[in-house]
Design an enzyme around this catalytic site. Structure first.
Site, PDB file in Angstrom:
ATOM      1  N   HIS A 106       0.746  -1.155  -0.013  1.00 17.37           N
ATOM      2  CA  HIS A 106       0.068  -0.070   0.286  1.00 17.37           C
ATOM      3  C   HIS A 106       0.879   1.438   0.020  1.00 17.37           C
ATOM      4  O   HIS A 106       0.702   2.171  -0.839  1.00 17.37           O
ATOM      5  CB  HIS A 106      -0.911  -0.029   1.111  1.00 17.37           C
ATOM      6  CG  HIS A 106      -1.801   1.123   1.435  1.00 17.37           C
ATOM      7  ND1 HIS A 106      -2.862   1.461   0.574  1.00 17.37           N
ATOM      8  CD2 HIS A 106      -1.718   2.391   1.918  1.00 17.37           C
ATOM      9  CE1 HIS A 106      -3.419   2.679   1.180  1.00 17.37           C
ATOM     10  NE2 HIS A 106      -2.404   3.378   1.855  1.00 17.37           N
ATOM     11  N   GLU A 107       1.898   1.306   1.059  1.00 17.58           N
ATOM     12  CA  GLU A 107       2.761   2.359   0.989  1.00 17.58           C
ATOM     13  C   GLU A 107       3.899   2.520  -0.576  1.00 17.58           C
ATOM     14  O   GLU A 107       3.854   3.818  -0.803  1.00 17.58           O
ATOM     15  CB  GLU A 107       3.654   2.450   1.863  1.00 17.58           C
ATOM     16  CG  GLU A 107       2.999   2.231   3.628  1.00 17.58           C
ATOM     17  CD  GLU A 107       1.843   3.519   3.658  1.00 17.58           C
ATOM     18  OE1 GLU A 107       2.362   4.335   3.158  1.00 17.58           O
ATOM     19  OE2 GLU A 107       0.996   2.987   4.403  1.00 17.58           O
ATOM     20  N   HIS A 110       1.612   4.611  -2.919  1.00 17.85           N
ATOM     21  CA  HIS A 110       1.728   6.128  -2.903  1.00 17.85           C
ATOM     22  C   HIS A 110       3.052   6.181  -3.675  1.00 17.85           C
ATOM     23  O   HIS A 110       2.889   7.519  -4.101  1.00 17.85           O
ATOM     24  CB  HIS A 110       1.816   6.318  -1.295  1.00 17.85           C
ATOM     25  CG  HIS A 110       0.422   6.360  -0.674  1.00 17.85           C
ATOM     26  ND1 HIS A 110      -0.674   6.936  -1.185  1.00 17.85           N
ATOM     27  CD2 HIS A 110       0.113   5.813   0.575  1.00 17.85           C
ATOM     28  CE1 HIS A 110      -1.560   6.669  -0.322  1.00 17.85           C
ATOM     29  NE2 HIS A 110      -1.062   6.010   0.644  1.00 17.85           N
TER      30      HIS A 110
END
Length: 238
Positions: A106-107, A110
């Site tokens: 998920h990071e 980004h």
């Protein structure tokens, strides 16, 4: 606040907004913690750690200028576009669980957004300074305006506008977070880090995390509604 009538002079019926917002946040937080704890016990078949998965995902997208670093704390994971770093918490960095790999991915999502110039991420970054100032200054300005000019005074309206920026920030955050999770799930399967069943587990972890952002938006909107009801009416001398 100073309410009169049959319900009592100091009774504030808008407190229900605060209570609902707090309950939503508590439920969302409990959900993400319980879901993460459940799937943090499920080891991925690949045996990769969160850090290893993050590096592989970044490299698969041709991103080599982003570093993966450990940070202290529980679920303190975040991507910092200023330093170009994916920062993974202690329970994610060295863990081989499907939950840890999902959070790490998920990071990385980004970082991929930053790399491709994803517009909502840029917009959120531009709003951050104003949102921080607005959330801190709104209440003092509203109270000052109320005591100086009463309900609906210009200062009160300025305070409400400032707090509205915090609502806008929470609203823009939703597509940023949902998109990062979508990228994570897609790439984890495409690169072959997780199998189909494992992806289902990871999807539940990231879905629970997404609820915290929805709850944060709802709580902020309810707080704004409360402020409007209390202070945003017509001036008493109109």
């Amino acid at each position: 606040m100073f309410y009169g009538g049959m319900m009592g002079y100091y009774y504030d019926p808008t407190l229900i907004f605060v209570i609902i917002g707090a309950l939503l946040s508590l439920v969302a937080s409990a959900r993400v913690n319980s879901t993460y704890n459940k799937y943090s016990k499920v080891r991925s078949m690949s045996g990769m750690t969160g850090a290893e998965a993050a590096k592989r995902l970044l490299n698969s997208q041709g991103i080599y200028d982003v570093q993966v670093r450990p940070v202290s704390g529980q679920l303190t994971d975040h991507y910092d576009p200023r330093s170009k770093t994916v920062n993974l918490s202690d329970s994610v960095y060295d863990s081989t669980s499907v939950a840890a790999i999902g959070v790490a991915a998920h990071e990385c999502g980004h970082a991929m957004q930053d790399n491709t110039g994803y517009v909502p991420l840029k917009l959120r970054g531009a709003i951050v300074p104003v949102a921080n100032i607005g959330s801190q200054a709104a209440f003092p300005i509203i109270l000052l305006g109320f005591f100086i000019g009463g309900v609906g005074s210009p200062l009160v309206n300025i305070g409400l506008i400032l707090f509205s920026v915090a609502v806008l920030f929470q609203l823009v955050t939703l597509p940023v977070e949902f998109n990062a999770s979508s990228r994570a799930i897609h790439l984890l399967g495409e690169v072959g880090i997780l199998g189909s069943e494992e992806l289902g587990h990871t999807r539940k972890v990231l879905g629970a995390a997404a609820l915290t952002y929805v709850a944060a938006l709802a709580a902020t909107v309810l707080q704004l509604a409360r402020l409007v009801f209390l202070f945003g009416g017509r001036r008493q001398d109109d």
